[in-house]
Design a protein around this motif. Structure first.
Motif, short mmCIF file in Angstrom:
data_model
loop_
_atom_site.label_atom_id
_atom_site.label_comp_id
_atom_site.label_asym_id
_atom_site.label_seq_id
_atom_site.Cartn_x
_atom_site.Cartn_y
_atom_site.Cartn_z
N VAL A 289 0.85 -1.19 0.00
CA VAL A 289 0.00 0.00 0.00
C VAL A 289 0.89 1.24 0.00
N GLY A 290 0.51 2.21 -0.83
CA GLY A 290 1.28 3.45 -0.93
C GLY A 290 2.38 3.40 -1.97
N LYS A 291 2.67 2.20 -2.48
CA LYS A 291 3.72 2.06 -3.48
C LYS A 291 3.19 1.39 -4.76
N VAL A 292 2.56 0.24 -4.60
CA VAL A 292 1.99 -0.46 -5.76
C VAL A 292 0.49 -0.23 -5.84
N VAL A 293 -0.18 -0.24 -4.67
CA VAL A 293 -1.63 -0.01 -4.62
C VAL A 293 -1.91 1.17 -3.71
N ASP A 294 -3.09 1.75 -3.88
CA ASP A 294 -3.50 2.86 -3.02
C ASP A 294 -4.25 2.32 -1.80
N ARG A 295 -4.83 3.19 -1.00
CA ARG A 295 -5.51 2.78 0.23
C ARG A 295 -6.77 1.96 -0.06
N ASP A 296 -7.27 2.01 -1.28
CA ASP A 296 -8.41 1.17 -1.68
C ASP A 296 -7.94 -0.09 -2.40
N TYR A 297 -6.61 -0.33 -2.37
CA TYR A 297 -5.99 -1.52 -2.95
C TYR A 297 -6.10 -1.58 -4.48
N LYS A 298 -6.31 -0.40 -5.08
CA LYS A 298 -6.31 -0.31 -6.54
C LYS A 298 -4.87 -0.15 -7.03
N VAL A 299 -4.51 -0.90 -8.05
CA VAL A 299 -3.16 -0.82 -8.60
C VAL A 299 -2.98 0.55 -9.23
N ARG A 300 -1.95 1.25 -8.82
CA ARG A 300 -1.70 2.59 -9.33
C ARG A 300 -1.35 2.55 -10.81
N GLY A 301 -2.04 3.39 -11.58
CA GLY A 301 -1.78 3.46 -13.01
C GLY A 301 -2.56 2.46 -13.83
N VAL A 302 -3.41 1.64 -13.19
CA VAL A 302 -4.22 0.65 -13.91
C VAL A 302 -5.65 0.72 -13.39
N ASN A 303 -6.58 0.85 -14.29
CA ASN A 303 -7.99 0.86 -13.91
C ASN A 303 -8.54 -0.56 -13.87
N ARG A 304 -9.51 -0.77 -12.98
CA ARG A 304 -10.24 -2.04 -12.85
C ARG A 304 -9.35 -3.20 -12.40
N LEU A 305 -8.31 -2.87 -11.63
CA LEU A 305 -7.41 -3.90 -11.11
C LEU A 305 -7.03 -3.56 -9.68
N ARG A 306 -7.23 -4.53 -8.78
CA ARG A 306 -6.83 -4.37 -7.38
C ARG A 306 -6.00 -5.57 -6.94
N VAL A 307 -5.28 -5.38 -5.85
CA VAL A 307 -4.59 -6.47 -5.16
C VAL A 307 -5.08 -6.45 -3.72
N ILE A 308 -5.66 -7.55 -3.27
CA ILE A 308 -6.18 -7.62 -1.90
C ILE A 308 -5.68 -8.91 -1.27
N ASP A 309 -4.60 -8.81 -0.53
CA ASP A 309 -4.04 -9.95 0.21
C ASP A 309 -2.84 -9.47 1.02
N GLY A 310 -2.08 -10.39 1.57
CA GLY A 310 -0.95 -10.04 2.43
C GLY A 310 0.20 -9.39 1.70
N SER A 311 0.22 -9.44 0.37
CA SER A 311 1.29 -8.78 -0.37
C SER A 311 1.22 -7.26 -0.23
N THR A 312 0.09 -6.74 0.22
CA THR A 312 -0.07 -5.29 0.37
C THR A 312 0.40 -4.79 1.74
N PHE A 313 0.68 -5.70 2.66
CA PHE A 313 1.00 -5.31 4.04
C PHE A 313 2.40 -4.70 4.13
N LEU A 314 2.51 -3.67 4.96
CA LEU A 314 3.81 -3.09 5.28
C LEU A 314 4.48 -3.84 6.42
N SER A 315 3.67 -4.49 7.26
CA SER A 315 4.17 -5.34 8.33
C SER A 315 3.11 -6.39 8.62
N SER A 316 3.52 -7.47 9.28
CA SER A 316 2.57 -8.55 9.55
C SER A 316 1.68 -8.18 10.73
#
Length: 580
Positions: free
Chosen positions: A525-552
């Protein structure tokens, strides 16, 4: 200002109505999960269309797909098989069996990080909740606030999950002794049984019911609308289809479909139906999600070109920020036979380490199936180098182990996990095959703060072992220093060891580092996806899982990952309903 306030009130009302509609029915299906919507991908049409396509039927993907299916058509693509009917997944007494299974159809796919630590990733519907030790604990309030999540919706989502998968564990002698030993060692106060993350010692939840049967994220598909969801097993996604606008235009890249292959290698395509709110959601895990983005042309430009992948979007942060919480354990042989116990008690320290424990033959070794942590079958503590880990070599190592007196493996582990961690690494592609593991480096203890926490954690474990409460489970003539040396000499990873008796705790931490399977990052979050888990620079695409976490989150992330799937599903439906 008045219009904005009025609009927010409308959203709150709509949110409340929608959330009440999405709450579980009073009587959920019990017992077996006979999902008529779950099929082998070989039965899928060559081309199909859906409102939502969820890639990865894991810890986040299952609750997310179940929620979205309440109002829209959903395709859930899972590269593995079903967890149902497989006792290596469903039974607590078989913990470790899946981790030791090296077949291509195993629910666990082994990988070895570039650090030399043997690890595993899920390859089954339900994801990591099918192969873990079952501990269930929520994230801290601080974590929820930092993530920007709405508190009530988070609590409602946790409760939605817990009605199906969470239980209070049965406390046996070993776990009780560890609990009391933690309290006597100063990890206070005692917070009793709770799912909440609170400093001190507590009994957490478990996804194993009182009969020892595992309940996983796949069970959350009970909530799905069977007429609106299709779950395809053995469906490996090879590429997300992206529309790349011509250079010079301001329009963003748009995701519109996926290409996946079934177990025979046959190619299938699934597309989003027309409509700007239809989306593809990647929930393939901390290894799978950044890997798939790269294979689809989203990632560091130079790295993609090196693998002859057409660059759709130069995104240098994909694969960055990879972290794995280091685990260090002390094996304690017991003069008396111990009960089999998975993780039930945790000491949440003020200095940033979590103390947990497990006992019995399924964690040590010596059981008829020999699936313990010392077993060559698990591989986590195997001396056999990766390239020599053939079935014949493992059989020979297992034979040697079985010749040992079973008393040598009578006992359990007390281990500590570092909060965070602060140290990070990176993920890279090895090739263009989505079925193979990417290369990942975690850089354990690169940051000295992590090493300091480990030392404090091991020091706390020493106090627990020396406590009066734990005395029945240790030999009086084996001082803690001897136990540390015993563990340090074990082949816990593929790193060179310093096994002299004067080894410092810092060196012990470095030498004996293992995984607790809580790796995360890669699509942060904040680098690849935004706070809504939308992939930055790509419409209609999100990532929602542990890959978005900054820490466990918390002491074990599975509760929060399941919550996140539900939470984001509700949020997406709420916002879409308000717009429509």
């Amino acid at each position: 200002m008045g219009v904005i306030v009025w609009w927010r009130l409308i959203l709150v009302l709509v949110s409340g109505i929608l959330f009440s509609l999405l709450q579980p029915c009073a009587s959920l299906p019990k017992g077996r999960n006979d999902y008529s919507f779950m099929k082998n991908a070989t039965s899928a049409p060559k081309v199909s269309y859906y409102d939502y396509i969820v890639i990865g039927g894991g810890t986040a993907g299952c609750p997310l797909a179940a929620t979205l299916s309440q109002n829209y058509s959903v395709l859930l693509l899972e590269r593995g098989g079903s967890p149902y009917g497989n006792p290596n997944v469903t039974e607590a007494v078989a913990f470790g069996a899946a981790l030791s299974d090296l077949r291509p159809t195993s629910p666990a796919q082994r990988f070895i990080s570039e650090d030399g630590v043997i690890n595993s990733r899920a390859r089954v519907l339900g994801g990591g909740s099918c192969i873990n030790a079952g501990f269930y604990s929520r994230a801290s309030l601080h974590y929820v606030t930092e993530a920007g999540w709405e508190g009530k919706a988070v609590n409602d989502s946790y409760e939605w999950v817990e009605k199906v998968v969470a239980f209070q564990p049965v406390m046996g002698p070993w776990q009780s002794a560890v609990r009391d030993g933690l309290l006597q060692s100063g990890v206070v106060p005692y917070n009793g049984f709770t799912y909440n993350h609170i400093n001190g010692t507590k009994v957490g939840g478990t996804i194993f019911d009182p009969n020892g049967h595992r309940h996983t994220a796949a069970d959350l598909l009970r909530y799905a609308n069977p007429s609106q969801i299709t779950v395809l097993l053995h469906a490996t996604v090879h590429k997300i289809l992206l529309t790349n606008p011509s250079k010079g235009k301001s329009k963003a890249t748009v995701a519109h479909g996926v290409i996946f292959r079934d177990s025979t290698g046959a190619k299938h395509k699934a597309y989003l139906k027309n409509g700007p709110k239809n989306e593809i959601i990647v929930s393939a895990g901390a290894l799978g999600s950044p890997q798939l983005l790269m294979l689809s042309g989203i990632g560091p430009e130079a790295h993609l070109k090196a693998h002859n992948i057409t660059v759709v979007l130069d995104q240098p942060f994909v694969g960055k920020g990879m972290s794995d919480n280091p685990m260090n354990a002390v094996f304690v042989p017991s003069p008396t036979r111990v009960d089999i116990s998975l993780l039930s008690v945790v000491g949440i320290t003020s200095f940033g380490a979590f103390i947990e424990s497990a006992s019995g033959e399924n964690f040590a070794a010596g059981s008829p199936n020999d699936y313990g942590m010392f077993s060559p079958k698990i591989g986590q503590l195997s001396k056999v180098p990766p390239k020599q880990r053939t079935p014949e070599a493992l059989a020979k190592a297992t034979e040697l182990m079985e010749s040992l007196d079973g008393v040598a493996f009578q006992g359990g582990f007390i281990f500590e996990k570092i909060m965070g961690p602060v140290s990070t690494g990176y993920l890279k592609l090895r090739n263009r095959n989505p079925n193979e593991n990417p290369s990942v480096t975690f850089n354990y203890f690169q940051d000295p703060r992590d090493l300091e926490r480990c030392v404090q954690g091991i020091s706390t474990i020493e106090k627990v072992i020396d406590s009066k409460a734990f005395a029945p489970f240790r030999y009086p003539n084996m001082p803690v220093k001897m136990l540390l040396n015993l563990t340090a000499k074990s082949p816990v990873n593929l790193l060179p060891h310093h096994t002299n008796t004067s080894t410092s705790l810092e060196q012990f931490c470095r030498d004996t580092v293992m995984t607790i399977w809580h790796y995360h990052g890669g699509c942060q979050v904040g680098k690849v996806v935004d706070r809504d888990y939308k992939v930055r620079g790509v419409n209609r695409l999100r990532v929602i899982d542990g890959s978005t976490f900054l820490s466990s989150p918390g002491t074990n992330p599975q509760a929060t990952v399941m919550m996140l799937g539900r939470y984001m599903g509700v949020k997406m439906l709420r916002e879409r309903l308000a717009n429509e």
